[in-house]
Motif scaffolding. Sequence first.
Motif, PDB file in Angstrom:
ATOM      1  N   ASP A  69      -9.141  -6.150  -3.897  1.00 64.27           N
ATOM      2  CA  ASP A  69      -7.760  -5.774  -3.346  1.00 64.27           C
ATOM      3  C   ASP A  69      -8.851  -4.656  -2.928  1.00 64.27           C
ATOM      4  OD1 ASP A  69      -5.755  -6.616  -3.795  1.00 64.27           O
ATOM      5  OD2 ASP A  69      -5.732  -5.683  -5.805  1.00 64.27           O
ATOM      6  N   ARG A 120      -5.120 -13.433  -0.868  1.00 67.87           N
ATOM      7  CA  ARG A 120      -5.565 -11.996   0.173  1.00 67.87           C
ATOM      8  C   ARG A 120      -5.253 -12.080   1.245  1.00 67.87           C
ATOM      9  NH1 ARG A 120      -4.715  -7.037  -1.124  1.00 67.87           N
ATOM     10  NH2 ARG A 120      -5.593  -5.064  -0.232  1.00 67.87           N
ATOM     11  N   ASN A 190      -4.668  -4.934   5.979  1.00 67.56           N
ATOM     12  CA  ASN A 190      -6.382  -5.250   5.161  1.00 67.56           C
ATOM     13  C   ASN A 190      -6.982  -4.163   5.001  1.00 67.56           C
ATOM     14  OD1 ASN A 190      -7.113  -5.837   3.026  1.00 67.56           O
ATOM     15  ND2 ASN A 190      -7.545  -8.010   4.115  1.00 67.56           N
ATOM     16  N   THR A 193      -5.107  -0.529   4.224  1.00 70.79           N
ATOM     17  CA  THR A 193      -4.917  -0.286   2.852  1.00 70.79           C
ATOM     18  C   THR A 193      -6.005   0.110   1.924  1.00 70.79           C
ATOM     19  OG1 THR A 193      -3.276  -2.067   3.321  1.00 70.79           O
ATOM     20  CG2 THR A 193      -3.939  -2.075   0.843  1.00 70.79           C
ATOM     21  N   ASN A 194      -7.100  -0.612   2.660  1.00 69.07           N
ATOM     22  CA  ASN A 194      -8.313  -0.592   1.242  1.00 69.07           C
ATOM     23  C   ASN A 194      -9.325   1.229   1.512  1.00 69.07           C
ATOM     24  OD1 ASN A 194      -8.586  -3.095   0.427  1.00 69.07           O
ATOM     25  ND2 ASN A 194      -9.447  -3.756   2.572  1.00 69.07           N
ATOM     26  N   LYS A 198      -5.401   5.260   0.097  1.00 70.88           N
ATOM     27  CA  LYS A 198      -4.614   4.461  -0.341  1.00 70.88           C
ATOM     28  C   LYS A 198      -4.589   3.818  -1.193  1.00 70.88           C
ATOM     29  CE  LYS A 198      -1.682   3.955   4.320  1.00 70.88           C
ATOM     30  NZ  LYS A 198      -1.108   2.944   5.372  1.00 70.88           N
ATOM     31  N   LYS A 199      -5.566   3.639  -2.284  1.00 74.29           N
ATOM     32  CA  LYS A 199      -6.569   3.289  -2.915  1.00 74.29           C
ATOM     33  C   LYS A 199      -5.304   3.862  -4.309  1.00 74.29           C
ATOM     34  CE  LYS A 199     -10.728   1.460  -1.695  1.00 74.29           C
ATOM     35  NZ  LYS A 199     -12.230   1.784  -1.491  1.00 74.29           N
ATOM     36  N   ASP A 340      -0.523  -4.104  -1.825  1.00 69.59           N
ATOM     37  CA  ASP A 340      -1.818  -3.576  -1.794  1.00 69.59           C
ATOM     38  C   ASP A 340      -2.238  -4.328  -3.775  1.00 69.59           C
ATOM     39  OD1 ASP A 340      -0.007  -1.578  -3.266  1.00 69.59           O
ATOM     40  OD2 ASP A 340      -1.939  -0.256  -3.048  1.00 69.59           O
ATOM     41  N   GLN A 341      -1.372  -4.769  -3.947  1.00 72.50           N
ATOM     42  CA  GLN A 341      -1.656  -5.143  -5.234  1.00 72.50           C
ATOM     43  C   GLN A 341      -1.628  -6.482  -5.433  1.00 72.50           C
ATOM     44  OE1 GLN A 341       1.033  -3.074  -8.484  1.00 72.50           O
ATOM     45  NE2 GLN A 341       0.961  -1.512  -7.051  1.00 72.50           N
TER      46      GLN A 341
END
Length: 406
Positions: A69, A120, A190, A193-194, A198-199, A340-341
């Motif tokens: 993630d 993922r 991806n 999201t990283n 957004k974490k 994201d999880q």
Amino acid sequence: MHTSTLPWKMLGWLLLIQILVAFVGRSLAPLGLVIGGDLSLTKAQIGMLPAALFLGQSLVSIPAGLLADKVGSRRLLMMLTICLGASFLLMSFTTSFIPLLVVVVAGGIGYGASHPATNRGIMFWFPAEKRGTAMGIKQMGVTFGSAMAALVLLPIAGHWGWRPTILMASTILIAVGILTFFSYKEPEENKSTNSPAKKSDALQNFKNLLKNKPLLFVTLGALILSGSQMILNTYLVLFSYERLGISLFLSGTLLVVSEIGGSFGRIGWGVISDRLFKGERIIVLFMISLMAACVSVLVAILSAGTSYWTMIPIAFVFGLSVSGFNGIWMNATTELVPSDQSGLATGFSITVGSWGVIIGPPLFGFILDVTGSFRIGWFFVAFIMLVVMVFLFSAMAVLKKRKRQA
């Protein structure tokens, strides 16, 4: 989402990694007798080698999920192939049991990290309506790599010895891992999201997983299904040889037939869940468990004179169910949580599921030792399939209640 062929090209790289990870990691089963003969290992010690691999997997799955993630699939794919490849490369230089066990556990860390990393990739490259099929194709790599290890590595080991064989397989894995790093691309979703904005807090995400009842029910079901899969892999040959009186060579081919069934299942169940059940994974897992229960009962009542040709379709259907469920399991775990999880959810579920692999075969063996009866052993497998169905029914009930409340 993605109209080009790029997602399928990326799936090709994920599949290639999954095949080679299984090709190297699962080589312990077919090469066990050769390694054991060289190092004067007992049967129990040979049996501990695959267990050590899955112990490594259970230790790393959650950290690997968090790492997937955080850094994405591309970097983790290279890291895990180097970890598994280097560990098994070192294994080819070991001369006693304890060092051998240590490097196998280390290799299991690389092996276990492959699932969160590749899952993922599937989660982000494919829309929900194609994800079951894509995951099934990717998960087929496990059974294909496992069968390939038996068909390719065992004859090479018989001719050249197990050390050069492991050395060669490990080198190929590392080379392909490095090649994948330069060829595999992270999807735009991806990357976004990283981003730091957004974490989310990893500890909070993990707490949320533990409160996610459908995920917990599916994971407990997968623990039992995973244990049953390894029971089939471990004892099918012995059962066919000792109970049914089929020759050792032909009994060995039944294991390959069951792995072929598993490969078909991993794709077939994915297509069924996508097209017939519109992405409903848990009902398909329920069907798989019901099929496995029925086949277990059938195997339990087989007479001693059952022929090899009768066993071929039985072995295929058994593999189709207990070796073919993994893709649907992986889909369910990633889709029961926010995207994201997905890495963490996969890691958590595999960590728990790995204990089924570690506990299942010794427990089945214990039943055989105590009762002296394969029949009771297979009835036990049928019973635990009923337990799986209870877990899955509970998961569906919770999801249905959520939909009503939404």
